[in-house]
Structure formats: structure tokens, C-alpha cells
Design a protein around this motif. Structure first.
Motif, PDB file in Angstrom:
ATOM      1  N   ASP A  19       0.770  -1.176   0.119  1.00  0.00           N
ATOM      2  CA  ASP A  19       0.008  -0.366  -0.198  1.00  0.00           C
ATOM      3  C   ASP A  19       1.613   1.278  -0.458  1.00  0.00           C
ATOM      4  O   ASP A  19       0.364   2.417  -0.723  1.00  0.00           O
ATOM      5  N   ILE A  20       1.701   1.138   0.741  1.00  0.00           N
ATOM      6  CA  ILE A  20       2.774   1.823   0.699  1.00  0.00           C
ATOM      7  C   ILE A  20       4.051   2.298  -0.645  1.00  0.00           C
ATOM      8  O   ILE A  20       3.869   3.471  -1.290  1.00  0.00           O
ATOM      9  N   ILE A  21       4.105   1.949  -1.870  1.00  0.00           N
ATOM     10  CA  ILE A  21       4.559   1.438  -2.931  1.00  0.00           C
ATOM     11  C   ILE A  21       3.375   2.614  -3.302  1.00  0.00           C
ATOM     12  O   ILE A  21       3.514   3.527  -4.451  1.00  0.00           O
ATOM     13  N   GLU A  22       2.024   1.917  -3.587  1.00  0.00           N
ATOM     14  CA  GLU A  22       1.590   2.779  -4.663  1.00  0.00           C
ATOM     15  C   GLU A  22       1.264   3.923  -4.037  1.00  0.00           C
ATOM     16  O   GLU A  22       0.754   4.454  -4.669  1.00  0.00           O
ATOM     17  N   PHE A  23       1.134   4.294  -2.823  1.00  0.00           N
ATOM     18  CA  PHE A  23       0.923   5.944  -2.059  1.00  0.00           C
ATOM     19  C   PHE A  23       1.719   6.164  -2.659  1.00  0.00           C
ATOM     20  O   PHE A  23       1.730   7.709  -3.119  1.00  0.00           O
ATOM     21  N   CYS A  24       3.547   6.204  -2.959  1.00  0.00           N
ATOM     22  CA  CYS A  24       4.337   6.942  -3.314  1.00  0.00           C
ATOM     23  C   CYS A  24       4.236   7.172  -5.031  1.00  0.00           C
ATOM     24  O   CYS A  24       4.612   8.023  -4.993  1.00  0.00           O
ATOM     25  N   GLU A  25       3.954   6.432  -4.925  1.00  0.00           N
ATOM     26  CA  GLU A  25       3.702   6.476  -7.235  1.00  0.00           C
ATOM     27  C   GLU A  25       3.178   7.628  -7.178  1.00  0.00           C
ATOM     28  O   GLU A  25       2.872   8.366  -7.838  1.00  0.00           O
ATOM     29  N   LYS A  30       2.525  13.815  -8.289  1.00  0.00           N
ATOM     30  CA  LYS A  30       2.194  14.939  -7.973  1.00  0.00           C
ATOM     31  C   LYS A  30       3.196  16.277  -7.454  1.00  0.00           C
ATOM     32  O   LYS A  30       3.561  16.947  -6.587  1.00  0.00           O
ATOM     33  N   ARG A  31       4.301  14.977  -7.947  1.00  0.00           N
ATOM     34  CA  ARG A  31       5.897  15.381  -8.310  1.00  0.00           C
ATOM     35  C   ARG A  31       6.011  16.086  -6.765  1.00  0.00           C
ATOM     36  O   ARG A  31       6.645  16.312  -5.757  1.00  0.00           O
ATOM     37  N   LYS A  32       6.193  15.018  -6.000  1.00  0.00           N
ATOM     38  CA  LYS A  32       6.397  14.661  -4.246  1.00  0.00           C
ATOM     39  C   LYS A  32       7.547  14.160  -3.121  1.00  0.00           C
ATOM     40  O   LYS A  32       7.014  13.658  -3.135  1.00  0.00           O
ATOM     41  N   PHE A  33       8.415  14.832  -4.514  1.00  0.00           N
ATOM     42  CA  PHE A  33       9.600  13.149  -4.851  1.00  0.00           C
ATOM     43  C   PHE A  33      11.034  12.981  -3.699  1.00  0.00           C
ATOM     44  O   PHE A  33      10.348  11.885  -3.345  1.00  0.00           O
ATOM     45  N   VAL A  34      10.189  14.213  -2.947  1.00  0.00           N
ATOM     46  CA  VAL A  34      11.441  13.690  -1.009  1.00  0.00           C
ATOM     47  C   VAL A  34      10.625  12.868  -0.452  1.00  0.00           C
ATOM     48  O   VAL A  34      11.382  12.113   0.006  1.00  0.00           O
ATOM     49  N   ILE A  35       9.500  13.226  -0.707  1.00  0.00           N
ATOM     50  CA  ILE A  35       8.790  12.829   1.062  1.00  0.00           C
ATOM     51  C   ILE A  35       8.680  11.549   0.533  1.00  0.00           C
ATOM     52  O   ILE A  35       8.219  10.411   1.310  1.00  0.00           O
ATOM     53  N   LEU A  39       9.097   8.148   2.357  1.00  0.00           N
ATOM     54  CA  LEU A  39       8.425   7.568   3.070  1.00  0.00           C
ATOM     55  C   LEU A  39       8.419   5.768   2.600  1.00  0.00           C
ATOM     56  O   LEU A  39       7.917   4.903   2.944  1.00  0.00           O
ATOM     57  N   LEU A  40       8.577   5.770   0.985  1.00  0.00           N
ATOM     58  CA  LEU A  40       8.753   3.943   0.409  1.00  0.00           C
ATOM     59  C   LEU A  40      10.144   3.707   1.039  1.00  0.00           C
ATOM     60  O   LEU A  40       9.557   2.189   1.320  1.00  0.00           O
ATOM     61  N   ARG A  41      11.512   4.597   1.994  1.00  0.00           N
ATOM     62  CA  ARG A  41      12.113   4.132   2.400  1.00  0.00           C
ATOM     63  C   ARG A  41      12.024   3.431   3.925  1.00  0.00           C
ATOM     64  O   ARG A  41      11.931   2.231   3.966  1.00  0.00           O
ATOM     65  N   SER A  42      11.400   3.896   4.813  1.00  0.00           N
ATOM     66  CA  SER A  42      11.194   3.771   5.967  1.00  0.00           C
ATOM     67  C   SER A  42       9.808   2.687   5.767  1.00  0.00           C
ATOM     68  O   SER A  42       9.996   1.781   6.865  1.00  0.00           O
ATOM     69  N   GLY A  43       8.776   3.028   5.146  1.00  0.00           N
ATOM     70  CA  GLY A  43       7.721   2.386   5.216  1.00  0.00           C
ATOM     71  C   GLY A  43       7.940   0.279   5.110  1.00  0.00           C
ATOM     72  O   GLY A  43       6.720  -0.438   5.346  1.00  0.00           O
ATOM     73  N   THR A  44       8.532   0.910   3.866  1.00  0.00           N
ATOM     74  CA  THR A  44       8.767  -0.852   3.023  1.00  0.00           C
ATOM     75  C   THR A  44      10.141  -1.352   4.285  1.00  0.00           C
ATOM     76  O   THR A  44       9.676  -2.411   4.460  1.00  0.00           O
ATOM     77  N   TYR A  89      -0.723  18.260  -0.041  1.00  0.00           N
ATOM     78  CA  TYR A  89       0.499  16.392   0.073  1.00  0.00           C
ATOM     79  C   TYR A  89      -1.288  15.545   0.183  1.00  0.00           C
ATOM     80  O   TYR A  89      -1.925  15.790   0.531  1.00  0.00           O
ATOM     81  N   PRO A  90      -1.655  14.814  -0.792  1.00  0.00           N
ATOM     82  CA  PRO A  90      -3.042  13.343  -0.314  1.00  0.00           C
ATOM     83  C   PRO A  90      -2.641  13.290   0.544  1.00  0.00           C
ATOM     84  O   PRO A  90      -1.123  12.630   1.221  1.00  0.00           O
ATOM     85  N   PHE A  91      -3.183  12.245   1.274  1.00  0.00           N
ATOM     86  CA  PHE A  91      -3.030  11.026   2.882  1.00  0.00           C
ATOM     87  C   PHE A  91      -3.818  10.737   2.104  1.00  0.00           C
ATOM     88  O   PHE A  91      -5.144  10.122   1.432  1.00  0.00           O
ATOM     89  N   ASP A  92      -3.890   9.344   2.850  1.00  0.00           N
ATOM     90  CA  ASP A  92      -4.630   7.496   2.635  1.00  0.00           C
ATOM     91  C   ASP A  92      -4.933   7.971   4.063  1.00  0.00           C
ATOM     92  O   ASP A  92      -3.900   6.965   4.708  1.00  0.00           O
ATOM     93  N   GLU A  93      -6.334   8.068   4.915  1.00  0.00           N
ATOM     94  CA  GLU A  93      -6.664   7.558   5.957  1.00  0.00           C
ATOM     95  C   GLU A  93      -6.126   6.027   6.562  1.00  0.00           C
ATOM     96  O   GLU A  93      -5.525   5.471   7.200  1.00  0.00           O
ATOM     97  N   LYS A  94      -6.498   4.827   5.373  1.00  0.00           N
ATOM     98  CA  LYS A  94      -5.977   4.112   5.633  1.00  0.00           C
ATOM     99  C   LYS A  94      -4.541   3.292   6.282  1.00  0.00           C
ATOM    100  O   LYS A  94      -4.518   2.381   6.877  1.00  0.00           O
ATOM    101  N   LEU A  95      -3.715   4.244   5.577  1.00  0.00           N
ATOM    102  CA  LEU A  95      -1.836   4.364   5.854  1.00  0.00           C
ATOM    103  C   LEU A  95      -2.384   4.660   7.471  1.00  0.00           C
ATOM    104  O   LEU A  95      -1.887   3.438   8.107  1.00  0.00           O
TER     105      LEU A  95
END
Length: 116
Positions: A19-25, A30-35, A39-44, A89-95
Motif C-alpha cells: 500500500d505504501i508503494i502505491e501511495f508513493c507512486e 504529484k511531484r512530491k519526490f522527497v517525501i 516514505l517508501l524507504r521507511s515504510g517498506t 499533499y495527498p493522504f490515505d487514512e487507511k495507511l
């Protein structure tokens, strides 16, 4: 091979990683590359360390891997918090729900492991 069905930590961290992979995509779109990258590194990493802890050399090795997973969990919470509270920034409450549930499991494992 690790049995996902009988291990709530592994099954939940693997699903969270997917789910984090999907959210990071989405963040990348949205060109929010740094976060997205952080997020991809820590979340996985939560799942990677939990997965690695399933085949420890010793009890201390197991505890160390779970502690690293806990640290990565806290970092992931931080990045999600920034997404949640940023106006752009977008946000996904499920995460957020998933990370809370994973945290309960990790901290229970740590408290039980440190008692013995």
C-alpha cells in the motif's frame, strides 16, 4: 519460507508495504519526490526488518531487528503525519490505521521479548 497466514506481523507489514508503494507512486505523480522517497524507504523497511527477524541468529538478534522495525515505524508515522497535515499533499487514512495496528503488534512483541 515464512508462513504469512499464521504471522500477523508479516502479513500486515507486507500488505502495508504494498500500500505504501502505491501511495508513493501517487506522491511521485504529484511531484512530491522527497517525501515519496523517504516514505517508501521507511515504510517498506518495517516489513523488511520484521521479515528478517523471523530467522534470527539469537534472541538479541531478533529483538534488534524488531527494534529497527519500531524505529522505521516511527519515521513512517512522521512522514504520514506531514502528508496528513500539509495543504498540498495527498493522504490515505487507511495507511494511518494500518501503521497504528502494526505498531501495536511490534510494541507488544518488544515488551514480551524484553521480559523474558
Amino acid at each position: 519460507m515464512i508462513n504469512f497466514e499464521n504471522n500477523p506481523l508479516i502479513s500486515k507489514t507486507v500488505q502495508f508495504s504494498l500500500d505504501i508503494i502505491e501511495f508513493c507512486e501517487l506522491l511521485d505523480e504529484k511531484r512530491k519526490f522527497v517525501i515519496a522517497k523517504q516514505l517508501l524507504r521507511s515504510g517498506t523497511s518495517i516489513g523488511a526488518n520484521s521479515f528478517e527477524a523471523q530467522n534470527p541468529h539469537s534472541k538479541n538478534d531478533f529483538i534488534n531487528k524488531i527494534k529497527i522495525a519500531a524505529k522505521e515505524l516511527e519515521e513512517t508515522k512522521y512522514w504520514l503525519y506531514l502528508c496528513k497535515h500539509s495543504k498540498t499533499y495527498p493522504f490515505d487514512e487507511k495507511l494511518e490505521l494500518q501503521i497504528t495496528e502494526i505498531g501495536k503488534i511490534i510494541y507488544k512483541i518488544l515488551s514480551t521479548s524484553l521480559k523474558n
